[in-house]
Scaffold this active site. Structure first.
Site, PDB file in Angstrom:
ATOM      1  N   ALA A  12       0.820  -1.212   0.000  1.00  0.00           N
ATOM      2  CA  ALA A  12       0.000   0.000   0.000  1.00  0.00           C
ATOM      3  C   ALA A  12       0.854   1.262   0.000  1.00  0.00           C
ATOM      4  CB  ALA A  12      -0.929   0.001   1.207  1.00  0.00           C
ATOM      5  N   ALA A  33      10.695   0.425   7.345  1.00  0.00           N
ATOM      6  CA  ALA A  33      11.569  -0.129   8.377  1.00  0.00           C
ATOM      7  C   ALA A  33      12.690  -0.977   7.786  1.00  0.00           C
ATOM      8  CB  ALA A  33      10.751  -0.958   9.363  1.00  0.00           C
ATOM      9  N   LEU A  90      10.787  -5.009   3.972  1.00  0.00           N
ATOM     10  CA  LEU A  90      11.607  -4.444   2.903  1.00  0.00           C
ATOM     11  C   LEU A  90      10.700  -3.624   2.003  1.00  0.00           C
ATOM     12  CD1 LEU A  90      12.544  -7.266   0.323  1.00  0.00           C
ATOM     13  CD2 LEU A  90      10.559  -7.303   1.808  1.00  0.00           C
ATOM     14  N   GLY A  94       5.043  -7.298   1.169  1.00  0.00           N
ATOM     15  CA  GLY A  94       4.719  -8.636   0.698  1.00  0.00           C
ATOM     16  C   GLY A  94       4.816  -8.784  -0.806  1.00  0.00           C
ATOM     17  N   TRP A 499      -0.407 -16.200   4.924  1.00  0.00           N
ATOM     18  CA  TRP A 499       0.142 -14.846   5.082  1.00  0.00           C
ATOM     19  C   TRP A 499      -0.812 -13.818   4.467  1.00  0.00           C
ATOM     20  CZ3 TRP A 499       3.217 -18.908   3.158  1.00  0.00           C
ATOM     21  CH2 TRP A 499       4.065 -19.479   4.108  1.00  0.00           C
ATOM     22  N   HIS A 500      -2.112 -14.027   4.705  1.00  0.00           N
ATOM     23  CA  HIS A 500      -3.162 -13.140   4.187  1.00  0.00           C
ATOM     24  C   HIS A 500      -3.898 -12.474   5.345  1.00  0.00           C
ATOM     25  CE1 HIS A 500      -3.570 -15.902   0.363  1.00  0.00           C
ATOM     26  NE2 HIS A 500      -2.418 -15.262   0.417  1.00  0.00           N
TER      27      HIS A 500
END
Length: 577
Positions: A12, A33, A90, A94, A499-500
């Site tokens: 986002a 971060a 990073l 995702g 991982w949703h």
């Protein structure tokens, strides 16, 4: 002083930075971060259309993040301890390490958002932003975009391995229709998987698509990586800036408006550390509540799943593409109260990067519309201590029934005539423990798996023993299918997420006690100068992998902000004269 500070450079945040900095009069700061991924410096692992290396590299994850999965029924003392839960750290979030699966969900998902009080977020309200983000390389028409930054592509069947083609025939054999375009036809059926890459050449993350060289060259856009936002600064009922940690020291950065886009785990955690959240829970960890918003951290949703794996005979293995997942299935469980197309299934034509994984197929099924809800809680006021994620899988009996049904359906598919001759030893499997540890691409893991791969190819008895012991943990598929209690126990113990995560700062009207964000503006209720824009504001999880819906959310919120600013200019005499 910045006009806008965006906290989080994920799926986002990169979108928001691009769209909001397009106005040269708006001074924008993007804070991430993790490390930056500048154009041309992404590296082979990030670019690869097979995501295994990037997804399993701990350098790309938040360290110390843990989750509990099983519900704490009857306060049992033997509830499993929290386990590591991966979230990207990073630039691109995702989208830089995920499986690149580009699902929108169905119109019903967004009509549900409208019914829950999110005006403007129905299907017709979100479709323009799905179109805006994409360039569909295979389909055109009123449901598809042709000029967006994210290319959407499907691997052509001539590149599929024999196993994927057989699985497609198997799905037809048991009665599911073929759908060529999963993002344009919304019934049950199987389809070539839509992917967010450029014709199979390489991944296209939001960092690549929205933070290209031209965008980064804008003088009004500042990108600050390797910078941890410790808390929001709140003065007189307004958020006025952020306290960050960078290069070993703390620093205050002021902004007229702050947009938190740190994801469904870290967005609520940042709000709660700053005193925005459930007052009683905050006081327990030494945080004084600035505003009592019980919905912060609540309503956590995931897509819990399960899997079966099998040995792939040599002639059916992957040969012509790096992509290992070509085929998906959207289907209805039939469980009372769960609605249509509530389930998803896909076939992986290899289960890992290593020699052993190339010989193992996995069919994964998950709940696209889970009924169970979890939460994110602080365990400390210290911003360097990660929150606790309670995923609370299968606390709703309907979710348990549906995952048991998924195993039964996968077993039916493996047993079809279409799959005969392609697979051996179908077995229950779980992406945990030793199998998960082998996912990291290292010389050690190659040396562990290569000899075993050779042996199971040569010796059928060794092959059977490997699947019985290493894959199925001495539990046969036949046992699970014949003993319902055993099947339910297995599913409870082995369900895993995709991982949703979403839903922890959900949108809703101001009179909804559990709503956190105003759907017309993405502003946090009761505070000036603060918005949230990421998967956390979704009131319910779409029937989709969440990357594309998250990009859509950011596109729509950016549009709301730009439209509001234009309206302010038109109506303010001081700004128009």
């Amino acid at each position: 002083m910045f006009d806008v500070i965006i906290v989080g450079g994920g799926s986002a945040g990169c979108v928001l930075a691009n769209r909001l900095s397009a106005d040269r009069n708006r001074k924008v700061l993007l804070i991430e971060a993790g490390r930056d991924l500048k154009p041309g410096e992404e590296g082979e692992a990030i670019l690869d259309t097979y995501p295994g290396k990037a997804a399993h590299d701990p350098a790309n994850h938040w360290a110390g993040l843990k989750a509990t999965t099983q519900p704490n029924l009857h306060n049992r003392p033997d509830r499993p301890a929290p386990k590591k839960y991966e979230q990207a750290r990073l630039m691109g979030g995702g989208s830089s390490i995920n499986g690149q699966i580009a699902n929108r969900g169905t119109p019903d998902d967004y009509e549900e958002w409208r019914r829950l009080g999110c005006e403007g977020w129905d299907w017709q309200g979100v479709l323009p932003f799905f179109k805006r983000l994409e360039t569909d390389l295979d389909f055109d028409g009123p449901l598809h975009g042709q000029s967006g930054p994210i290319p959407i592509h499907r691997i052509p069947r001539e590149k599929w391995p024999a196993l994927s083609l057989a699985a497609e025939r198997a799905m037809s054999e048991i009665g599911y229709r073929g759908l060529e375009d999963q993002n344009g036809v919304f019934t049950d059926g199987h389809f070539p998987m839509s992917l967010s890459n450029n014709g199979g050449k390489h991944r296209v993350s939001t960092a690549m698509a929205y933070l290209d060289a031209a965008t980064r060259a804008r003088p009004n856009l500042t990108i600050m990586a390797k910078t941890h936002v410790l808390r929001l600064l709140i003065e007189g009922g307004a958020v006025t800036g952020v306290l960050v940690e960078r290069q070993g020291g703390e620093e205050t950065i002021r902004g007229r408006e702050i947009i938190v886009s740190s994801g469904a785990i870290h967005s609520p955690a940042l709000l709660m550390r700053s005193g925005i959240g459930p007052a009683v829970a905050l006081r327990k960890v030494g945080v004084e509540a600035v505003i009592d918003l019980p919905g912060v951290g609540a309503n956590l949703q995931e897509h819990p799943g399960t899997s079966l794996s099998a040995y792939i005979r040599p002639g059916a293995r992957l040969k012509h593409t790096r992509r290992h997942i070509h085929l998906g299935l959207r289907y209805s469980s039939g469980v009372e109260g769960c609605g249509p197309s509530d389930m998803f299934m896909m076939l992986a034509a290899k289960s890992a990067w290593h020699p052993l994984g190339i010989r193992i197929a996995s069919m994964l099924g998950w709940i696209n519309k889970a009924e169970s809800r979890g939460r994110v809680d602080l365990v400390s006021a210290d911003p360097r201590v990660e929150p606790l994620i309670d995923l609370n899988y299968l606390s709703d009996a309907r979710d348990l029934a549906r995952l048991c049904g998924a195993i039964e359906l996968m077993a039916r598919l493996f047993a079809t005539d279409a799959m005969t001759g392609y697979l051996e030893h179908p077995s229950p499997s779980s992406y945990t423990g030793f199998a998960k540890s082998l996912g990291r691409q290292t010389l050690r893991n190659f040396l562990i798996t290569a000899p075993v791969a050779t042996v199971i190819d040569i010796l059928p008895p060794a092959r059977k023993a490997f699947f019985d012991i290493a894959v199925a943990s001495r539990m046969t598929l036949g046992q699970l299918l014949s003993d319902r209690d055993m099947l339910e126990d297995y599913v409870r113990a082995n369900a895993f997420g995709q991982w949703h995560v979403c839903g922890t700062c959900r949108m809703g009207p101001a009179d909804d006690r559990d709503a956190v964000v105003d759907p017309t503006s993405a502003r946090v209720h009761g505070l000036r100068g603060l918005r949230v824009a990421d998967a956390s504001i979704m009131p319910t999880a779409p029937r989709a992998n969440l990357n594309i819906p998250t990009i859509m959310v950011a596109e729509k919120v950016a549009d709301l902000i730009i439209a509001a600013d234009r309206a302010m200019v038109r109506t303010s005499p001081a700004l128009t004269h």
